[in-house]
Motif scaffolding. Structure first.
Motif, PDB file in Angstrom:
ATOM      1  N   ILE A  85      13.466 -26.532  22.204  1.00  0.00           N
ATOM      2  CA  ILE A  85      13.027 -25.579  23.215  1.00  0.00           C
ATOM      3  C   ILE A  85      12.234 -26.372  24.248  1.00  0.00           C
ATOM      4  CG2 ILE A  85      10.923 -24.989  21.909  1.00  0.00           C
ATOM      5  CD1 ILE A  85      11.265 -22.102  22.847  1.00  0.00           C
ATOM      6  N   THR A  86      12.359 -26.013  25.505  1.00  0.00           N
ATOM      7  CA  THR A  86      11.634 -26.784  26.522  1.00  0.00           C
ATOM      8  C   THR A  86      10.233 -26.203  26.728  1.00  0.00           C
ATOM      9  OG1 THR A  86      12.331 -25.396  28.364  1.00  0.00           O
ATOM     10  CG2 THR A  86      13.782 -27.240  27.785  1.00  0.00           C
ATOM     11  N   CYS A  87       9.389 -27.016  27.345  1.00  0.00           N
ATOM     12  CA  CYS A  87       8.024 -26.565  27.631  1.00  0.00           C
ATOM     13  C   CYS A  87       8.061 -25.333  28.543  1.00  0.00           C
ATOM     14  CB  CYS A  87       7.226 -27.669  28.308  1.00  0.00           C
ATOM     15  SG  CYS A  87       7.246 -29.228  27.414  1.00  0.00           S
ATOM     16  N   GLN A  88       8.988 -25.362  29.478  1.00  0.00           N
ATOM     17  CA  GLN A  88       9.086 -24.259  30.430  1.00  0.00           C
ATOM     18  C   GLN A  88       9.438 -22.949  29.710  1.00  0.00           C
ATOM     19  OE1 GLN A  88      11.574 -25.343  33.727  1.00  0.00           O
ATOM     20  NE2 GLN A  88      10.775 -23.711  35.035  1.00  0.00           N
ATOM     21  N   VAL A  98       6.216 -21.654  27.592  1.00  0.00           N
ATOM     22  CA  VAL A  98       5.147 -20.939  28.296  1.00  0.00           C
ATOM     23  C   VAL A  98       5.462 -19.437  28.428  1.00  0.00           C
ATOM     24  CG1 VAL A  98       4.345 -22.957  29.593  1.00  0.00           C
ATOM     25  CG2 VAL A  98       5.951 -21.401  30.666  1.00  0.00           C
ATOM     26  N   GLN A  99       6.736 -19.093  28.391  1.00  0.00           N
ATOM     27  CA  GLN A  99       7.083 -17.670  28.501  1.00  0.00           C
ATOM     28  C   GLN A  99       6.834 -16.911  27.196  1.00  0.00           C
ATOM     29  OE1 GLN A  99      10.344 -16.781  30.805  1.00  0.00           O
ATOM     30  NE2 GLN A  99      10.464 -18.776  31.753  1.00  0.00           N
ATOM     31  N   VAL A 109       4.306 -17.665  24.976  1.00  0.00           N
ATOM     32  CA  VAL A 109       2.981 -17.902  24.405  1.00  0.00           C
ATOM     33  C   VAL A 109       2.238 -16.619  24.018  1.00  0.00           C
ATOM     34  CG1 VAL A 109       0.671 -18.806  24.909  1.00  0.00           C
ATOM     35  CG2 VAL A 109       2.666 -20.166  25.438  1.00  0.00           C
TER      36      VAL A 109
END
Lengths: 93, 239
Positions: free
Chosen positions: A13-16, A19-20, A22
């Motif tokens: 999974i990407t960091c971007q 963040v969705q 969290v």
């Protein structure tokens, strides 16, 4: 052939994307697979770990911000209406 | 009863960040007792109810109407409806959910009527659902690291929460960030994080799904986080 031990492979999974998720994650409102995926990512990604901590701080702090004390300007009238209404309801059955 | 929430999941120690002092919902027995007292016309119970919720109702109403005066009118109407409806209240939701539901309905109704005559203040932003919660430029856009941080957030020190609350400037920055949130984001943040209403009740009050709740809640928290980040960066520059 023997089954490979250990957890199933969790897709990256990407960091971007992290963040969705969290806020739902902090409330334990994500499915188990997603939770595992996020946890694995957080274990190796300092940026996302920091981000999660910061959102946690925000979540915890906004309820502690000073709030103006509030009272209805016409509390007496409200109270009076309340008592009158309660009497009517009681006497009306 | 202590209703602090700790996230029990794994490697990151979220439990070191205590959850806020949530204004807890009444236990079913307490709630029954409170409703019975209210129906008997117990003024102390009524005062307690008003004290407990009035401020939150005003703050929430402010998201939907033009000014403080109108918010007060909406909340006044809400209390009147509560007084009139108490004997019909069936307890299918909590008392709080019911009261907030009435207020939201009245505030939205008032807000809709108002919008015919006024435009919302210029400082109020709108929530574009398609917008990323955080600036995409902070992530690599191409290559092997696409989607990963290019400009990760800088860690805050452990004392940050206390320091933020102790600084008038920081408090102002956070309050300002909340104030200018679009109504759809502000109402979820107010209910969930400021008032400590649990997620299910928030969804009931606002008539939204939990998925929707978390999308909005996160966008709201992110905007406050950005305000803190900007404040802290400003301080570093100033030192």
């Amino acid at each position: 052939m023997a089954q490979k031990e250990g957890p199933a492979i969790v897709p990256e999974i990407t960091c971007q994307e992290i963040v969705q998720w969290v806020s739902a994650y902090l409330d334990e409102h994500v499915e188990d697979d997603r939770k595992r995926q996020i946890a694995l990512h957080l274990a190796i990604c300092a940026g996302c770990e920091t981000y999660v901590k910061q959102i946690t701080t925000v979540r915890n702090i906004v309820g502690l911000l000073p709030k103006a004390g509030e009272e209805p300007s016409d509390l007496r009238r409200l109270r009076h209406t309340f008592v009158a209404q309660a009497r009517r309801s009681v006497s009306g059955g | 009863m202590n209703t602090t929430v700790t996230v029990r999941t794994r490697s990151v120690e979220h439990s070191v960040f205590p959850a806020p002092a949530l204004s807890r919902a009444a236990e079913p027995d307490e709630e029954h007792e409170l409703i019975a007292r209210l129906r008997r016309g117990d003024e102390g119970a009524f005062d307690g109810l008003v004290n407990q919720h009035h401020g939150a109702l005003i703050r929430m109403a402010m998201s939907h109407v033009r000014n403080r005066e109108m918010a007060e009118e909406v909340v006044q109407d809400t209390w009147m409806a509560v007084i009139e409806g108490l004997h019909r209240f069936e307890g299918r939701s909590s008392l709080r959910t019911w009261i907030f539901g009435i207020m939201i309905h009245k505030a939205k109704d008032r807000g809709v009527r108002e919008k015919r005559h006024v435009t919302f203040s210029a400082c109020e932003s709108f929530d574009d659902e398609s917008e990323e919660p955080i600036d995409p430029a902070r992530f690599h856009q191409t290559g092997e690291w696409a989607g990963h941080w290019a400009f990760p957030p800088q860690p805050w020190d452990e004392q940050t929460p206390e320091k933020l609350l102790a600084s008038q400037q920081a408090v102002n920055a956070m309050q300002r960030a909340i104030e200018v949130l679009p109504p759809t984001l502000k109402e979820v943040l107010m209910l969930r994080d400021v008032e400590g209403v649990d997620a299910k009740q928030v969804c009931e009050i606002l008539k939204i799904t939990e998925t929707n709740l978390y999308v909005r809640l996160h966008r709201a928290r992110e905007r406050v986080r950005q305000a803190v980040e900007t404040y802290l960066e400003g301080r570093q520059v100033a030192v």
